[in-house]
Design a protein around this motif. Structure first.
Motif, PDB file in Angstrom:
ATOM      1  N   ALA A  84       0.754  -0.880  -0.089  1.00 19.36           N
ATOM      2  CA  ALA A  84      -0.030   0.248  -0.080  1.00 19.36           C
ATOM      3  C   ALA A  84       0.727   1.408   0.100  1.00 19.36           C
ATOM      4  N   GLY A  85       2.334   0.898   0.805  1.00 23.35           N
ATOM      5  CA  GLY A  85       2.883   2.533   0.621  1.00 23.35           C
ATOM      6  C   GLY A  85       2.930   2.646   1.733  1.00 23.35           C
ATOM      7  N   ARG A  86       2.164   2.279   2.111  1.00 26.31           N
ATOM      8  CA  ARG A  86       2.073   3.303   3.969  1.00 26.31           C
ATOM      9  C   ARG A  86       1.365   2.117   5.082  1.00 26.31           C
ATOM     10  N   THR A  87       1.130   3.000   6.754  1.00 29.04           N
ATOM     11  CA  THR A  87       1.821   1.652   7.198  1.00 29.04           C
ATOM     12  C   THR A  87      -0.157   1.916   7.405  1.00 29.04           C
ATOM     13  N   LEU A  88      -0.049   0.074   7.412  1.00 30.89           N
ATOM     14  CA  LEU A  88      -1.740  -0.901   7.915  1.00 30.89           C
ATOM     15  C   LEU A  88      -1.313  -0.939   8.898  1.00 30.89           C
ATOM     16  N   GLU A  89      -2.308  -1.199  10.339  1.00 28.53           N
ATOM     17  CA  GLU A  89      -2.145  -1.665  11.815  1.00 28.53           C
ATOM     18  C   GLU A  89      -1.911  -2.939  12.007  1.00 28.53           C
ATOM     19  N   TRP A  90      -1.554  -3.671  12.484  1.00 31.96           N
ATOM     20  CA  TRP A  90      -1.177  -4.872  12.114  1.00 31.96           C
ATOM     21  C   TRP A  90      -2.212  -5.404  13.145  1.00 31.96           C
ATOM     22  N   GLU A  91      -3.273  -4.981  14.014  1.00 33.91           N
ATOM     23  CA  GLU A  91      -4.764  -4.528  14.614  1.00 33.91           C
ATOM     24  C   GLU A  91      -5.454  -5.384  13.713  1.00 33.91           C
ATOM     25  N   GLY A  92      -5.638  -4.453  12.624  1.00 35.80           N
ATOM     26  CA  GLY A  92      -6.158  -4.629  11.793  1.00 35.80           C
ATOM     27  C   GLY A  92      -6.553  -6.528  10.689  1.00 35.80           C
ATOM     28  N   VAL A  93      -5.946  -7.011  11.697  1.00 34.41           N
ATOM     29  CA  VAL A  93      -5.765  -8.239  10.411  1.00 34.41           C
ATOM     30  C   VAL A  93      -6.350  -9.200  11.387  1.00 34.41           C
ATOM     31  N   VAL A  94      -7.002  -9.806  10.615  1.00 31.80           N
ATOM     32  CA  VAL A  94      -7.502 -10.959  11.767  1.00 31.80           C
ATOM     33  C   VAL A  94      -7.186 -12.512  10.971  1.00 31.80           C
ATOM     34  N   VAL A  95      -6.882 -13.476  11.544  1.00 36.57           N
ATOM     35  CA  VAL A  95      -6.261 -14.806  10.800  1.00 36.57           C
ATOM     36  C   VAL A  95      -7.212 -15.605  10.573  1.00 36.57           C
ATOM     37  N   THR A  96      -7.657 -16.060   9.772  1.00 37.71           N
ATOM     38  CA  THR A  96      -8.752 -17.068   9.976  1.00 37.71           C
ATOM     39  C   THR A  96      -8.789 -18.092   9.433  1.00 37.71           C
ATOM     40  N   ALA A  97     -10.139 -20.147   9.633  1.00 34.56           N
ATOM     41  CA  ALA A  97      -9.314 -21.040   8.839  1.00 34.56           C
ATOM     42  C   ALA A  97      -9.868 -20.276   7.679  1.00 34.56           C
ATOM     43  N   GLY A  98      -9.180 -20.365   6.665  1.00 27.50           N
ATOM     44  CA  GLY A  98      -9.361 -20.118   5.373  1.00 27.50           C
ATOM     45  C   GLY A  98      -9.909 -18.989   5.253  1.00 27.50           C
ATOM     46  N   ALA A  99      -9.834 -17.942   3.653  1.00 25.27           N
ATOM     47  CA  ALA A  99     -10.466 -16.413   3.799  1.00 25.27           C
ATOM     48  C   ALA A  99     -11.980 -17.545   3.625  1.00 25.27           C
ATOM     49  N   LYS A 100     -12.815 -18.128   3.985  1.00 22.65           N
ATOM     50  CA  LYS A 100     -13.781 -18.392   3.590  1.00 22.65           C
ATOM     51  C   LYS A 100     -14.607 -17.637   5.365  1.00 22.65           C
TER      52      LYS A 100
END
Ligand code: PLP
Length: 397
Positions: A84-100
């Motif tokens: 993105a060329g900018r900082t995206l907060e890591w707290e915005g990431v949610v890891v899931t059991a597949g994209a579904k």
């Protein structure tokens, strides 16, 4: 048996149903070519598998926080920020059991009874079903065939009502392989922003892009000023050939990510810990990842060229597959009194020629069919010989 209204529209995934039937026929000894599955045929790159094995040996086999290991969330956020060329907060990431699962978190959190959700069509079969599970209304929106079905603000505006709350878009697309340009995406993003419509951008096939040297454009490539509220969906399944590991992720505003995390904590908790160890390697070891992606990318591009050449020879209309590994082609020119939709045509093809494709009914238009070209050149050649025989027989009759 009386069931809850929650599941009154629920049906099994249409694409999984076709693969299951094809596997059953093959196990009965039939000579079946199964081009219905939506997964790469490659093995997961060795450095990724090794990381999981090492993790298991080191005892990384317990629960993690529901949103995933902070290390993994930070690696993913770093990868997204670079892009993105900018900082995206890591707290915005949610890891899931597949994209579904991240799609389900998103749809279930953002929409409910009385809400309408626009879905760019033809669509991946799961989107409308997940919207139904949230008891919101899925509203498919088709783009023009000569625009490879890509939607624009014109079609979106025609479909908008006061109840419209979201838009789900997928680029590169399953089932068509169409790829939105950055300008096309920007126009859609601005339309969403201007009408307070959540933009849900499923970019799971982004790294499988045949017509450019870069991954396909996505929402993070846009000018942030063009974006209203959005959720990015991605994962390891397709690009890294990791369908069975079950690793997806979403990125969105960290406050919303907290609600996704709470929902997930009540459903599945964390994605499998060894799979998270594998995913850290996939996104962290950039050189190894780049060479694996390049190798798979070359094979996919060669196969894409092959299927395009063969479908041209057969003479059926198709959508140009700029990304992903699907060929979406039109078969209504082959219908007759008995075979009146693509579902019947696919059954005939499976019965007579032993080739399993997915009828367009699964994606919103039953005049078309989807073929997955994630298999060897030899298998594809044989499949097209059989499809050609079926098409030839229909034209001759
Ligand atoms: N989004 C699209 C467009 C897909 O085609 C698929 C899988 O077929 C998914 C999401 C789900 O991916 P996963 O296997 O990571 O759940």
């Amino acid at each position: 048996m009386s069931l809850s209204r929650n599941v009154e529209k629920l049906k099994p995934s249409a694409t999984i149903a076709v693969s299951t039937l094809a596997r059953k026929l093959a196990s009965e000894g039939r000579d079946i070519i199964n081009l219905s599955a939506g997964e790469p045929d490659f093995d997961t790159p060795g450095f990724i598998s090794e990381a999981a094995i090492e993790g298991i040996r080191d005892g990384r086999t317990r629960y993690t926080p529901p949103a995933g290991l902070p290390e993994l969330r930070k690696v993913i956020a770093g990868h997204l920020s670079d892009r993105a060329g900018r900082t995206l907060e890591w707290e915005g990431v949610v890891v899931t059991a597949g994209a579904k699962q991240c799609l389900f978190n998103t749809v279930f959190t953002l929409f409910g009874p009385g809400d309408e959700v626009l879905i760019a069509a033809p669509y991946w079969t799961t989107y409308p079903d997940q919207v139904n599970l949230a008891r919101a209304e899925p509203r498919p929106v088709f783009g023009a065939v000569d625009a490879d079905f890509k939607v624009s603000p014109t079609e979106l505006e025609a479909a908008r009502t006061p109840a419209t709350r979201g838009l789900i878009i997928n680029t590169p697309s399953n089932p068509t392989g169409a790829v939105y340009t950055r300008d096309e995406l920007a126009a859609i993003a601005r339309w969403c922003r201007d009408h307070s419509v959540w933009l849900i951008s499923d970019e799971i096939y982004r790294s499988i892009h045949h017509d450019g040297s870069e991954p396909a454009p996505g929402v993070l490539d846009l000018d942030p000023a063009d974006l209203g509220p959005f959720v990015l969906i991605d994962g390891a399944s397709k690009g890294f050939a990791m369908t069975g590991w079950r690793i997806g992720f979403s990125w969105c505003d960290p406050d919303l990510a907290k609600t996704f995390t709470a929902l997930q904590s009540q459903m599945t908790s964390n994605a499998a810990t060894p799979s998270q160890m594998a995913a850290i390697a996939a996104w962290k070891e950039k050189d190894a990842a780049a060479s694996a992606l390049t190798e798979m990318g070359h094979a996919f591009r060669r196969r894409r060229d092959l299927v395009v050449e063969r479908i041209r020879e057969i003479g059926l209309p198709f959508v140009h597959p700029g990304g992903a590994f699907y060929l979406f082609f039109r078969v209504d020119g082959l219908f007759d009194d008995r075979v009146t939709d693509a579902t019947a045509w696919c059954s005939e093809l499976l019965e007579q020629q032993g080739v399993a494709l997915v009828p367009g009914a699964a994606f919103g238009d039953d005049r078309w069919v989807r073929l997955s070209f994630a298999t060897s050149d030899e298998v594809l050649e044989e499949a097209f010989r059989r499809i050609g025989a079926m098409a030839g027989a229909a034209s001759a009759s």
